[in-house]
Design a protein around this motif. Structure first.
Motif, PDB file in Angstrom:
ATOM      1  N   SER A 243      18.768 -36.893  48.209  1.00  9.27           N
ATOM      2  CA  SER A 243      17.749 -36.420  47.270  1.00  9.27           C
ATOM      3  C   SER A 243      16.456 -37.216  47.416  1.00  9.27           C
ATOM      4  N   ILE A 244      16.583 -38.521  47.577  1.00  9.40           N
ATOM      5  CA  ILE A 244      15.399 -39.366  47.745  1.00  9.40           C
ATOM      6  C   ILE A 244      14.637 -38.956  49.005  1.00  9.40           C
ATOM      7  N   ALA A 245      15.368 -38.758  50.104  1.00  9.35           N
ATOM      8  CA  ALA A 245      14.729 -38.376  51.368  1.00  9.35           C
ATOM      9  C   ALA A 245      14.043 -37.025  51.259  1.00  9.35           C
ATOM     10  N   LYS A 246      14.708 -36.078  50.613  1.00  6.25           N
ATOM     11  CA  LYS A 246      14.158 -34.727  50.510  1.00  6.25           C
ATOM     12  C   LYS A 246      12.881 -34.708  49.677  1.00  6.25           C
ATOM     13  N   GLU A 247      12.788 -35.565  48.684  1.00  3.49           N
ATOM     14  CA  GLU A 247      11.611 -35.584  47.815  1.00  3.49           C
ATOM     15  C   GLU A 247      10.395 -36.222  48.486  1.00  3.49           C
ATOM     16  N   LEU A 248      10.617 -36.966  49.562  1.00  2.00           N
ATOM     17  CA  LEU A 248       9.498 -37.583  50.270  1.00  2.00           C
ATOM     18  C   LEU A 248       8.757 -36.546  51.115  1.00  2.00           C
ATOM     19  N   PRO A 249       7.440 -36.683  51.285  1.00  4.98           N
ATOM     20  CA  PRO A 249       6.732 -35.859  52.268  1.00  4.98           C
ATOM     21  C   PRO A 249       7.320 -36.112  53.660  1.00  4.98           C
TER      22      PRO A 249
ATOM     23  N   ALA B 221      10.478 -30.929  60.382  1.00  3.47           N
ATOM     24  CA  ALA B 221       9.146 -31.467  60.647  1.00  3.47           C
ATOM     25  C   ALA B 221       9.168 -32.988  60.682  1.00  3.47           C
ATOM     26  N   ILE B 222       8.360 -33.542  61.588  1.00  2.60           N
ATOM     27  CA  ILE B 222       8.200 -34.999  61.662  1.00  2.60           C
ATOM     28  C   ILE B 222       6.743 -35.332  61.959  1.00  2.60           C
ATOM     29  N   GLN B 223       6.399 -36.580  61.742  1.00  2.00           N
ATOM     30  CA  GLN B 223       5.129 -37.135  62.195  1.00  2.00           C
ATOM     31  C   GLN B 223       5.381 -37.779  63.553  1.00  2.00           C
ATOM     32  N   HIS B 224       4.488 -37.550  64.513  1.00  2.00           N
ATOM     33  CA  HIS B 224       4.686 -38.150  65.833  1.00  2.00           C
ATOM     34  C   HIS B 224       3.360 -38.619  66.409  1.00  2.00           C
ATOM     35  N   GLY B 225       3.469 -39.462  67.423  1.00  2.00           N
ATOM     36  CA  GLY B 225       2.294 -39.985  68.097  1.00  2.00           C
ATOM     37  C   GLY B 225       1.773 -39.030  69.155  1.00  2.00           C
ATOM     38  N   PRO B 226       0.758 -39.461  69.920  1.00  2.00           N
ATOM     39  CA  PRO B 226       0.095 -38.574  70.879  1.00  2.00           C
ATOM     40  C   PRO B 226       0.909 -38.318  72.141  1.00  2.00           C
TER      41      PRO B 226
ATOM     42  N   ARG C  98       6.135 -36.637  56.441  1.00  2.00           N
ATOM     43  CA  ARG C  98       5.488 -37.699  57.219  1.00  2.00           C
ATOM     44  C   ARG C  98       5.979 -39.092  56.829  1.00  2.00           C
ATOM     45  N   GLU C  99       6.571 -39.213  55.644  1.00  2.00           N
ATOM     46  CA  GLU C  99       6.972 -40.528  55.132  1.00  2.00           C
ATOM     47  C   GLU C  99       8.479 -40.755  55.189  1.00  2.00           C
ATOM     48  N   ARG C 100       9.218 -39.813  55.734  1.00  2.00           N
ATOM     49  CA  ARG C 100      10.671 -39.951  55.739  1.00  2.00           C
ATOM     50  C   ARG C 100      11.135 -40.941  56.806  1.00  2.00           C
TER      51      ARG C 100
END
Length: 246
Positions: free
Chosen positions: A157-163, A114-119, A165-167
């Motif tokens: 581990s740090i990356a996995k713990e982030l939501p 999953a990622i956050q993306h623009g329109p 959308r914030e990675r």
């Protein structure tokens, strides 16, 4: 030959995809989309990206509906990899490392892709980094001696713990620095990153498009689906609604 339909969004620019396969490229798949496309009797359907959370995700049953009609359905990279891992025993064709990791149980969480993306109007620009891409990039950095195993594990581990959308690499490196992770290794990784970063999702998408092209060129006969498709009242209503929308 009937058209090939591919559901594509942020994983790969449409122009790049069109250079790999002559297809009709549609926005990320959502519930009902595969039903509508299946009604057109395409030569094949490819699923790379798909909507979820705020938009109902593509049903497993509509993919089975297409397979039962003799339409080859391919999946890779993102939603396509998830659905292919779940449905490959029923005839969906999964492609790529991400699909294989889900199929074999090495990956389980949906947030890995999953990622956050623009329109859509801007071409679905990626606003965060997929966890599967971060894992592959960190593994390559460790293999090349840029990172030690301990720092690789810490960053992962740090990356996995982030939501999801914030990675992103910048956020991960800032958090790692604040946690006292070796500054020299972080600086070395930051310098290596522009050339070393790997987009596993895009690699798998490209491989899927090439696989579809080869499949169509060989005109391979598909095996008969080995499952019974149950026509429920709910699904038949969904078919009627999807055809009406189309």
């Amino acid at each position: 030959m009937s058209d090939v339909y591919v559901f594509l969004g942020p994983t790969m620019p449409r122009d790049d995809a069109a250079r790999e396969l002559d297809a009709v490229f549609l926005p990320p798949v959502a519930q009902g989309d595969v039903i509508r496309v299946a009604e057109r009797k395409p030569a094949a359907i490819g699923i790379i990206d798909g909507f979820f959370e705020c938009v109902p995700a593509v049903w497993h049953k509509e993919i089975l509906f297409a397979i039962r009609q003799g339409i080859p359905v391919f999946g890779a990279s993102s939603m396509g990899a998830l659905r292919a891992a779940e449905l490959h025993p029923f005839g969906m064709i999964g492609v790529g490392s991400i699909f294989e990791a889900y199929r074999d149980g090495r990956l389980e969480d949906d947030d890995e892709v999953a990622i956050q993306h623009g329109p859509a109007e801007l071409g679905y620009p990626m606003l965060s980094e997929a966890m599967v891409n971060i894992r592959r990039t960190l593994a390559d950095a460790e293999a090349e001696g840029v990172l030690s195993p301990d720092v690789t594990n810490a960053l992962e581990s740090i990356a996995k713990e982030l939501p999801y959308r914030e990675r992103g690499y910048g956020r991960v490196l800032r958090l790692a620095g604040g946690m006292g992770v070796d500054a020299q290794e972080l600086a070395r990784f930051k310098g290596w990153l522009p050339a070393g970063r790997v987009d596993q999702k895009r690699e798998d998408a490209r491989l899927m498009l090439r696989t579809v092209r080869r499949f169509l060129g060989q005109e391979v006969a598909l095996p008969e689906p080995r499952f019974h498709f149950e026509h429920t009242a709910l699904f038949d209503r969904a078919v009627r609604e999807a055809v009406h929308v189309a």
